[in-house]
Design a protein around this motif. Structure first.
Motif, PDB file in Angstrom:
ATOM      1  N   HIS A 153     -81.870 -67.084  58.067  1.00  0.00           N
ATOM      2  CA  HIS A 153     -81.411 -65.694  57.918  1.00  0.00           C
ATOM      3  C   HIS A 153     -80.008 -65.602  57.331  1.00  0.00           C
ATOM      4  CE1 HIS A 153     -79.376 -66.794  61.670  1.00  0.00           C
ATOM      5  NE2 HIS A 153     -78.580 -65.760  61.465  1.00  0.00           N
ATOM      6  N   SER A 154     -79.245 -66.697  57.398  1.00  0.00           N
ATOM      7  CA  SER A 154     -77.867 -66.666  56.908  1.00  0.00           C
ATOM      8  C   SER A 154     -77.713 -67.268  55.511  1.00  0.00           C
ATOM      9  CB  SER A 154     -76.956 -67.411  57.885  1.00  0.00           C
ATOM     10  OG  SER A 154     -77.309 -68.782  57.973  1.00  0.00           O
ATOM     11  N   ARG A 155     -78.790 -67.772  54.933  1.00  0.00           N
ATOM     12  CA  ARG A 155     -78.712 -68.407  53.624  1.00  0.00           C
ATOM     13  C   ARG A 155     -78.927 -67.393  52.494  1.00  0.00           C
ATOM     14  NH1 ARG A 155     -78.493 -73.892  53.643  1.00  0.00           N
ATOM     15  NH2 ARG A 155     -78.739 -74.836  55.709  1.00  0.00           N
ATOM     16  N   GLU A 156     -78.382 -67.724  51.344  1.00  0.00           N
ATOM     17  CA  GLU A 156     -78.554 -66.862  50.182  1.00  0.00           C
ATOM     18  C   GLU A 156     -80.018 -66.842  49.768  1.00  0.00           C
ATOM     19  OE1 GLU A 156     -77.445 -66.687  45.413  1.00  0.00           O
ATOM     20  OE2 GLU A 156     -76.485 -68.190  46.700  1.00  0.00           O
ATOM     21  N   CYS A 157     -80.611 -65.661  49.743  1.00  0.00           N
ATOM     22  CA  CYS A 157     -82.008 -65.520  49.344  1.00  0.00           C
ATOM     23  C   CYS A 157     -82.079 -65.198  47.854  1.00  0.00           C
ATOM     24  CB  CYS A 157     -82.697 -64.430  50.169  1.00  0.00           C
ATOM     25  SG  CYS A 157     -82.990 -64.907  51.885  1.00  0.00           S
ATOM     26  N   ARG A 158     -82.996 -65.855  47.177  1.00  0.00           N
ATOM     27  CA  ARG A 158     -83.132 -65.707  45.733  1.00  0.00           C
ATOM     28  C   ARG A 158     -84.496 -65.152  45.329  1.00  0.00           C
ATOM     29  NH1 ARG A 158     -78.420 -67.632  42.994  1.00  0.00           N
ATOM     30  NH2 ARG A 158     -79.729 -68.530  41.357  1.00  0.00           N
ATOM     31  N   VAL A 159     -85.355 -64.934  46.318  1.00  0.00           N
ATOM     32  CA  VAL A 159     -86.754 -64.642  46.010  1.00  0.00           C
ATOM     33  C   VAL A 159     -86.923 -63.303  45.298  1.00  0.00           C
ATOM     34  CG1 VAL A 159     -87.293 -63.555  48.239  1.00  0.00           C
ATOM     35  CG2 VAL A 159     -89.088 -64.753  46.957  1.00  0.00           C
ATOM     36  N   GLU A 160     -86.112 -62.303  45.628  1.00  0.00           N
ATOM     37  CA  GLU A 160     -86.265 -60.990  44.982  1.00  0.00           C
ATOM     38  C   GLU A 160     -86.047 -61.091  43.472  1.00  0.00           C
ATOM     39  OE1 GLU A 160     -85.116 -57.236  47.570  1.00  0.00           O
ATOM     40  OE2 GLU A 160     -83.517 -58.730  47.607  1.00  0.00           O
ATOM     41  N   ALA A 161     -84.919 -61.686  43.071  1.00  0.00           N
ATOM     42  CA  ALA A 161     -84.609 -61.796  41.644  1.00  0.00           C
ATOM     43  C   ALA A 161     -85.632 -62.674  40.932  1.00  0.00           C
ATOM     44  CB  ALA A 161     -83.199 -62.351  41.462  1.00  0.00           C
ATOM     45  N   ASN A 162     -86.045 -63.768  41.577  1.00  0.00           N
ATOM     46  CA  ASN A 162     -87.019 -64.653  40.944  1.00  0.00           C
ATOM     47  C   ASN A 162     -88.372 -63.973  40.772  1.00  0.00           C
ATOM     48  OD1 ASN A 162     -85.188 -66.779  40.736  1.00  0.00           O
ATOM     49  ND2 ASN A 162     -85.697 -67.573  42.762  1.00  0.00           N
ATOM     50  N   MET A 163     -88.765 -63.175  41.756  1.00  0.00           N
ATOM     51  CA  MET A 163     -90.029 -62.457  41.632  1.00  0.00           C
ATOM     52  C   MET A 163     -89.968 -61.401  40.535  1.00  0.00           C
ATOM     53  SD  MET A 163     -92.555 -63.527  43.419  1.00  0.00           S
ATOM     54  CE  MET A 163     -93.580 -62.043  43.363  1.00  0.00           C
ATOM     55  N   GLU A 164     -88.832 -60.771  40.365  1.00  0.00           N
ATOM     56  CA  GLU A 164     -88.698 -59.810  39.265  1.00  0.00           C
ATOM     57  C   GLU A 164     -88.938 -60.494  37.920  1.00  0.00           C
ATOM     58  OE1 GLU A 164     -84.935 -57.862  39.427  1.00  0.00           O
ATOM     59  OE2 GLU A 164     -85.372 -56.797  41.299  1.00  0.00           O
ATOM     60  N   ARG A 165     -88.400 -61.697  37.763  1.00  0.00           N
ATOM     61  CA  ARG A 165     -88.587 -62.444  36.503  1.00  0.00           C
ATOM     62  C   ARG A 165     -90.052 -62.806  36.305  1.00  0.00           C
ATOM     63  NH1 ARG A 165     -84.745 -67.384  37.181  1.00  0.00           N
ATOM     64  NH2 ARG A 165     -85.543 -67.949  35.119  1.00  0.00           N
ATOM     65  N   ILE A 166     -90.695 -63.247  37.378  1.00  0.00           N
ATOM     66  CA  ILE A 166     -92.095 -63.654  37.275  1.00  0.00           C
ATOM     67  C   ILE A 166     -92.982 -62.465  36.946  1.00  0.00           C
ATOM     68  CG2 ILE A 166     -94.052 -64.517  38.615  1.00  0.00           C
ATOM     69  CD1 ILE A 166     -91.917 -66.237  40.154  1.00  0.00           C
ATOM     70  N   LEU A 167     -92.776 -61.352  37.626  1.00  0.00           N
ATOM     71  CA  LEU A 167     -93.601 -60.173  37.371  1.00  0.00           C
ATOM     72  C   LEU A 167     -93.379 -59.644  35.956  1.00  0.00           C
ATOM     73  CD1 LEU A 167     -93.266 -58.340  40.812  1.00  0.00           C
ATOM     74  CD2 LEU A 167     -95.258 -59.578  39.933  1.00  0.00           C
ATOM     75  N   ALA A 168     -92.139 -59.735  35.477  1.00  0.00           N
ATOM     76  CA  ALA A 168     -91.869 -59.317  34.101  1.00  0.00           C
ATOM     77  C   ALA A 168     -92.558 -60.250  33.108  1.00  0.00           C
ATOM     78  CB  ALA A 168     -90.368 -59.291  33.848  1.00  0.00           C
TER      79      ALA A 168
END
Length: 294
Positions: A45-60
């Motif tokens: 819960h305290s680590r930098e999450c990257r999944v949102e930005a990466n998913m935006e790239r994949i969906l695009a």
């Protein structure tokens, strides 16, 4: 449990080509099984999450290529990033379950496993408003020792699993399992759709993505999948993770050399390879190919 009841599946084609299944296991970089001994779950819960930005790239990327895919999503991710879940279904992709918190099925008893798969299914359905019928075990952790998990999935309301990898690997694998979709308990039961392998020299070679796709030259990976389409006359199942397209992700301290090599190898080339893959093959969702769902 029988392991030799093949699925009688239609061969979907687009422009004369067999349609393959594009899949993505939606988890963040710090949740991979190889990092588990070195990254405590209580620190997630305290680590930098990257999944949102990466998913935006994949969906695009998939939107530009006209590709529809299946996203096996962790409940942990969906709970914290419901927008990711909604974006998957809003873009016409299939939402499926990867369990709640990336616990290997082989590390859970029946009661714990049943709770995990029901929790993730219910959570993803509540967020998306869509039924979840597919499941993939973290690290392909269903095998000879825990085939009971397939019955548990059926009891929980799943229709198919993609949790068995018929290869030899130090972390997973069931090399004697059928290579293509089959009903472990008969045609009225759960459908298991193994990750794709190519049969050469009496061995199953990995041909379904993951770290092998980054390790092998692209032309070899493409040839292996083409062989499955052409020689075996079957759809291939390809898989990858959002973090594999993210060369800027944090690099935790203390990782052993083997784990670092497997995780970070050729990450900077992955997006271009994936884009090329979308052009070289025809793709669709798991449910449309294997459940004949409209």
């Amino acid at each position: 449990m029988r392991m030799n009841e093949p699925a009688a599946l239609p061969r979907q084609r687009a422009g004369g080509r067999i349609v393959n299944a594009m899949t993505c296991d939606v988890e963040d970089y710090f949740q991979v099984s190889a990092f588990a001994p070195f990254i405590p779950r209580e620190s997630w819960h305290s680590r930098e999450c990257r999944v949102e930005a990466n998913m935006e790239r994949i969906l695009a990327l998939f939107g530009e290529a006209g590709v529809k895919a299946t996203f096996f999503t962790l409940g942990w991710i969906g709970e914290r990033y419901p927008g990711v879940v909604r974006a998957i279904v809003d873009n016409g992709h299939e939402l499926a379950s990867h369990g709640y918190s990336h616990l290997r099925a082989s590390d859970q008893g029946r009661t714990e496993f049943a709770f995990d798969i029901r929790r993730s299914k219910r959570l993803l359905e509540d967020i998306s408003g869509h039924e979840v019928v597919g499941y993939r075990a973290p690290s392909f952790s269903i095998g000879e020792a825990n085939l009971w998990a397939l019955d548990t999935l059926l009891e929980a309301g799943y229709r198919y699993s993609s949790s068995i990898y018929p290869i030899r690997h130090d972390h997973y694998g069931m090399p004697d399992a059928p290579r293509f979709a089959f009903y472990p308990a008969g045609p009225d039961g759960l459908l298991e759709v193994p990750i794709t392998t190519a049969r050469l020299m009496r061995r199953n070679l990995p041909a379904g993505g993951g770290g092998y796709f980054r390790l092998l030259p692209y032309t070899l990976s493409r040839w292996l999948m083409e062989r499955v389409n052409r020689v075996d006359d079957h759809s291939a199942i390809f898989y990858f993770h959002p973090w594999e397209l993210d060369p800027g992700q944090p690099r935790p301290d203390g990782l052993p050399a083997k784990a670092r090599f497997r995780h970070y190898l050729n990450i900077g080339r992955m997006e271009d390879r994936l884009r090329q893959l979308t052009r070289d093959f025809a793709w669709d969702r798991m449910d449309r190919i294997f459940l004949d769902k409209p």
